[in-house]
Design a protein around this motif. Structure first.
Motif, PDB file in Angstrom:
ATOM      1  N   VAL A  66       8.812  20.868  -9.905  1.00  0.00           N
ATOM      2  CA  VAL A  66       9.832  21.897 -10.555  1.00  0.00           C
ATOM      3  C   VAL A  66       8.880  22.841 -12.240  1.00  0.00           C
ATOM      4  CG1 VAL A  66      11.411  20.664 -12.340  1.00  0.00           C
ATOM      5  CG2 VAL A  66      11.544  19.732 -10.083  1.00  0.00           C
ATOM      6  N   GLU A  67       7.640  21.564 -12.198  1.00  0.00           N
ATOM      7  CA  GLU A  67       7.248  22.095 -13.512  1.00  0.00           C
ATOM      8  C   GLU A  67       6.555  24.175 -12.771  1.00  0.00           C
ATOM      9  OE1 GLU A  67       6.686  22.188 -16.765  1.00  0.00           O
ATOM     10  OE2 GLU A  67       6.034  19.652 -17.002  1.00  0.00           O
ATOM     11  N   GLU A  68       6.185  24.214 -11.863  1.00  0.00           N
ATOM     12  CA  GLU A  68       5.656  25.350 -10.926  1.00  0.00           C
ATOM     13  C   GLU A  68       7.173  26.045 -12.020  1.00  0.00           C
ATOM     14  OE1 GLU A  68       3.484  27.314  -7.184  1.00  0.00           O
ATOM     15  OE2 GLU A  68       3.556  25.274  -7.884  1.00  0.00           O
ATOM     16  N   LEU A  69       8.232  25.932 -10.669  1.00  0.00           N
ATOM     17  CA  LEU A  69       9.316  26.311 -10.449  1.00  0.00           C
ATOM     18  C   LEU A  69       9.995  26.986 -12.168  1.00  0.00           C
ATOM     19  CD1 LEU A  69      11.323  24.621  -7.594  1.00  0.00           C
ATOM     20  CD2 LEU A  69      10.135  27.006  -7.206  1.00  0.00           C
ATOM     21  N   ILE A  70      10.016  26.177 -13.030  1.00  0.00           N
ATOM     22  CA  ILE A  70       9.696  26.130 -14.627  1.00  0.00           C
ATOM     23  C   ILE A  70       8.851  27.560 -14.708  1.00  0.00           C
ATOM     24  CG2 ILE A  70      10.300  25.423 -17.141  1.00  0.00           C
ATOM     25  CD1 ILE A  70      11.301  22.663 -15.812  1.00  0.00           C
ATOM     26  N   GLY A  71       8.446  27.693 -14.722  1.00  0.00           N
ATOM     27  CA  GLY A  71       7.471  28.568 -14.831  1.00  0.00           C
ATOM     28  C   GLY A  71       7.472  29.970 -14.056  1.00  0.00           C
ATOM     29  N   MET A  72       8.191  29.658 -12.948  1.00  0.00           N
ATOM     30  CA  MET A  72       8.324  30.997 -12.517  1.00  0.00           C
ATOM     31  C   MET A  72       9.744  31.025 -12.391  1.00  0.00           C
ATOM     32  SD  MET A  72       7.692  29.925  -8.844  1.00  0.00           S
ATOM     33  CE  MET A  72       7.005  30.886  -7.843  1.00  0.00           C
ATOM     34  N   GLY A  73      10.613  30.771 -13.701  1.00  0.00           N
ATOM     35  CA  GLY A  73      11.594  31.287 -14.710  1.00  0.00           C
ATOM     36  C   GLY A  73      13.328  30.039 -13.813  1.00  0.00           C
ATOM     37  N   ALA A  74      12.514  29.758 -13.439  1.00  0.00           N
ATOM     38  CA  ALA A  74      14.123  28.703 -12.727  1.00  0.00           C
ATOM     39  C   ALA A  74      14.464  27.918 -13.987  1.00  0.00           C
ATOM     40  CB  ALA A  74      13.627  27.537 -11.660  1.00  0.00           C
ATOM     41  N   ARG A  75      16.150  27.375 -14.031  1.00  0.00           N
ATOM     42  CA  ARG A  75      16.332  26.815 -15.278  1.00  0.00           C
ATOM     43  C   ARG A  75      17.482  25.790 -15.025  1.00  0.00           C
ATOM     44  NH1 ARG A  75      12.585  27.781 -16.700  1.00  0.00           N
ATOM     45  NH2 ARG A  75      12.228  29.432 -19.147  1.00  0.00           N
ATOM     46  N   ARG A 123       0.847  -1.500   0.150  1.00  0.00           N
ATOM     47  CA  ARG A 123       0.264  -0.166  -0.491  1.00  0.00           C
ATOM     48  C   ARG A 123       1.339   1.283   0.094  1.00  0.00           C
ATOM     49  NH1 ARG A 123      -4.800   2.088   4.360  1.00  0.00           N
ATOM     50  NH2 ARG A 123      -5.695   3.378   2.962  1.00  0.00           N
ATOM     51  N   VAL A 124       1.995   1.349   1.092  1.00  0.00           N
ATOM     52  CA  VAL A 124       3.071   2.585   0.791  1.00  0.00           C
ATOM     53  C   VAL A 124       4.012   2.318  -0.446  1.00  0.00           C
ATOM     54  CG1 VAL A 124       4.909   3.429   1.883  1.00  0.00           C
ATOM     55  CG2 VAL A 124       3.255   1.844   3.233  1.00  0.00           C
ATOM     56  N   ARG A 125       3.714   1.447  -1.372  1.00  0.00           N
ATOM     57  CA  ARG A 125       4.162   1.469  -2.463  1.00  0.00           C
ATOM     58  C   ARG A 125       3.136   2.118  -3.470  1.00  0.00           C
ATOM     59  NH1 ARG A 125       8.487  -2.137  -5.706  1.00  0.00           N
ATOM     60  NH2 ARG A 125       7.839  -2.250  -7.547  1.00  0.00           N
ATOM     61  N   ALA A 126       2.145   2.071  -2.978  1.00  0.00           N
ATOM     62  CA  ALA A 126       1.548   2.544  -4.268  1.00  0.00           C
ATOM     63  C   ALA A 126       1.450   4.318  -3.885  1.00  0.00           C
ATOM     64  CB  ALA A 126      -0.503   2.038  -4.202  1.00  0.00           C
ATOM     65  N   PHE A 127       1.342   4.551  -2.996  1.00  0.00           N
ATOM     66  CA  PHE A 127       1.401   6.418  -3.286  1.00  0.00           C
ATOM     67  C   PHE A 127       3.400   6.796  -4.029  1.00  0.00           C
ATOM     68  CE2 PHE A 127       0.158   5.236   1.203  1.00  0.00           C
ATOM     69  CZ  PHE A 127      -1.076   6.057   1.108  1.00  0.00           C
ATOM     70  N   VAL A 128       3.800   5.620  -4.465  1.00  0.00           N
ATOM     71  CA  VAL A 128       5.264   6.598  -4.685  1.00  0.00           C
ATOM     72  C   VAL A 128       5.104   7.267  -6.129  1.00  0.00           C
ATOM     73  CG1 VAL A 128       7.379   5.692  -6.393  1.00  0.00           C
ATOM     74  CG2 VAL A 128       6.754   4.241  -3.875  1.00  0.00           C
ATOM     75  N   PRO A 129       4.526   6.680  -7.261  1.00  0.00           N
ATOM     76  CA  PRO A 129       3.925   7.331  -8.132  1.00  0.00           C
ATOM     77  C   PRO A 129       3.108   8.800  -7.733  1.00  0.00           C
ATOM     78  CG  PRO A 129       3.130   5.474  -8.913  1.00  0.00           C
ATOM     79  CD  PRO A 129       3.485   5.512  -6.699  1.00  0.00           C
ATOM     80  N   ALA A 130       2.438   8.977  -6.933  1.00  0.00           N
ATOM     81  CA  ALA A 130       1.540  10.083  -6.738  1.00  0.00           C
ATOM     82  C   ALA A 130       2.970  11.075  -5.566  1.00  0.00           C
ATOM     83  CB  ALA A 130       0.508   9.589  -5.704  1.00  0.00           C
ATOM     84  N   VAL A 131       4.072  10.909  -5.149  1.00  0.00           N
ATOM     85  CA  VAL A 131       4.433  11.376  -4.902  1.00  0.00           C
ATOM     86  C   VAL A 131       5.373  12.051  -5.998  1.00  0.00           C
ATOM     87  CG1 VAL A 131       6.489  11.390  -2.955  1.00  0.00           C
ATOM     88  CG2 VAL A 131       4.587  10.164  -2.284  1.00  0.00           C
ATOM     89  N   VAL A 132       6.024  11.108  -6.538  1.00  0.00           N
ATOM     90  CA  VAL A 132       6.395  11.860  -6.939  1.00  0.00           C
ATOM     91  C   VAL A 132       6.281  12.377  -8.297  1.00  0.00           C
ATOM     92  CG1 VAL A 132       7.377  10.601  -9.591  1.00  0.00           C
ATOM     93  CG2 VAL A 132       8.185   9.677  -7.287  1.00  0.00           C
ATOM     94  N   GLU A 133       4.742  12.802  -9.476  1.00  0.00           N
ATOM     95  CA  GLU A 133       3.983  13.194  -9.737  1.00  0.00           C
ATOM     96  C   GLU A 133       3.753  14.737  -8.970  1.00  0.00           C
ATOM     97  OE1 GLU A 133       3.317  14.987 -13.308  1.00  0.00           O
ATOM     98  OE2 GLU A 133       3.621  12.723 -12.868  1.00  0.00           O
ATOM     99  N   LYS A 134       3.797  15.098  -7.308  1.00  0.00           N
ATOM    100  CA  LYS A 134       4.057  16.449  -6.873  1.00  0.00           C
ATOM    101  C   LYS A 134       5.711  16.663  -6.743  1.00  0.00           C
ATOM    102  CE  LYS A 134       0.000  15.990  -4.487  1.00  0.00           C
ATOM    103  NZ  LYS A 134      -1.156  17.609  -4.879  1.00  0.00           N
ATOM    104  N   LEU A 135       6.027  15.824  -6.863  1.00  0.00           N
ATOM    105  CA  LEU A 135       7.808  16.416  -6.907  1.00  0.00           C
ATOM    106  C   LEU A 135       8.261  17.002  -8.231  1.00  0.00           C
ATOM    107  CD1 LEU A 135       9.828  13.358  -5.486  1.00  0.00           C
ATOM    108  CD2 LEU A 135       9.988  16.101  -4.369  1.00  0.00           C
ATOM    109  N   ALA A 136       7.654  16.893  -9.457  1.00  0.00           N
ATOM    110  CA  ALA A 136       7.235  17.273 -10.794  1.00  0.00           C
ATOM    111  C   ALA A 136       6.523  18.158 -10.792  1.00  0.00           C
ATOM    112  CB  ALA A 136       6.611  15.791 -11.920  1.00  0.00           C
ATOM    113  N   ALA A 137       5.636  18.076 -10.041  1.00  0.00           N
ATOM    114  CA  ALA A 137       4.983  19.382 -10.527  1.00  0.00           C
ATOM    115  C   ALA A 137       5.590  20.515  -9.778  1.00  0.00           C
ATOM    116  CB  ALA A 137       3.016  19.387 -10.094  1.00  0.00           C
TER     117      ALA A 137
END
Length: 183
Positions: free
Chosen positions: A21-30, A5-19
């Motif tokens: 990064v995407e938000e920071l890219i949108g703010m200009g981070a490179r 059950r804990v393992r099933a959370f991994v994709p959602a956690v990784v997606e939050k990390l990616a989101a």
């Protein structure tokens, strides 16, 4: 909670990390350095908490909890795949994966090359008294230990991690030091 059950959370956690990064890219981070998980199955705290009489629960080469490290490896695989997709989507952005797991495992697999003789023990604290509590003990030479307090690496281990991420081989797609040329 069962491990599956804990393992099933991994994709959602990784997606939050990616989101993030995407938000920071949108703010200009490179430029980003995104670290993976450590081999928590080698942490003295978890080795005590999840002690097992089954030899198969442990990695014969390192003494670490194999099932716990497989979880960290899974997380890191999902994360590196997602970072690869982010790199394709944003070719003008530098995204370096910091392989903290690989760097630490290089220590657990060959501790003698660094003089770390107590890889799976804590320098501060012991089996009954945690670090920082009255009555805890502290080792004489932290550089010979893998863990400071049962969960955090010692300075000697952090140095191996930092060197591996900065200069290779524990970063991808290239060592972090190569992303920022001297000015």
């Amino acid at each position: 909670m069962p491990r599956e059950r804990v393992r099933a959370f991994v994709p959602a956690v990784v997606e939050k990390l990616a989101a993030a990064v995407e938000e920071l890219i949108g703010m200009g981070a490179r430029a980003f350095m995104v670290p993976g998980n450590l081999p928590f199955g080698c942490a003295p705290l978890y080795l005590r908490r999840f002690r097992s009489a089954r030899a198969g629960d442990y990695d014969a080469r390192t003494g670490c909890l194999a099932w716990f490290n497989r979880f960290a490896e899974y997380h890191n695989r999902v994360l590196t795949a997602r970072l690869g997709a982010l790199r394709l989507r944003h070719p003008d952005v530098t995204i370096v994966y910091a392989d903290w797991y690989g760097a630490m495992m290089s220590i657990f697999q060959a501790p003698e090359r660094l003089g770390i003789t107590n890889t799976l023990l804590s320098c501060c604290g012991n089996q009954t008294v945690p670090c920082g509590r009255p009555g805890c003990t502290v080792c004489d030479d932290p550089s010979t230990y893998g863990s400071w307090d049962g969960t955090h690496p010692t300075e000697a281990v952090y140095k191996v991690i930092a060197d591996g991420v900065l200069h290779g081989p524990h970063s991808s797609p290239l060592p972090l030091a190569k992303t920022c040329p001297p000015s």
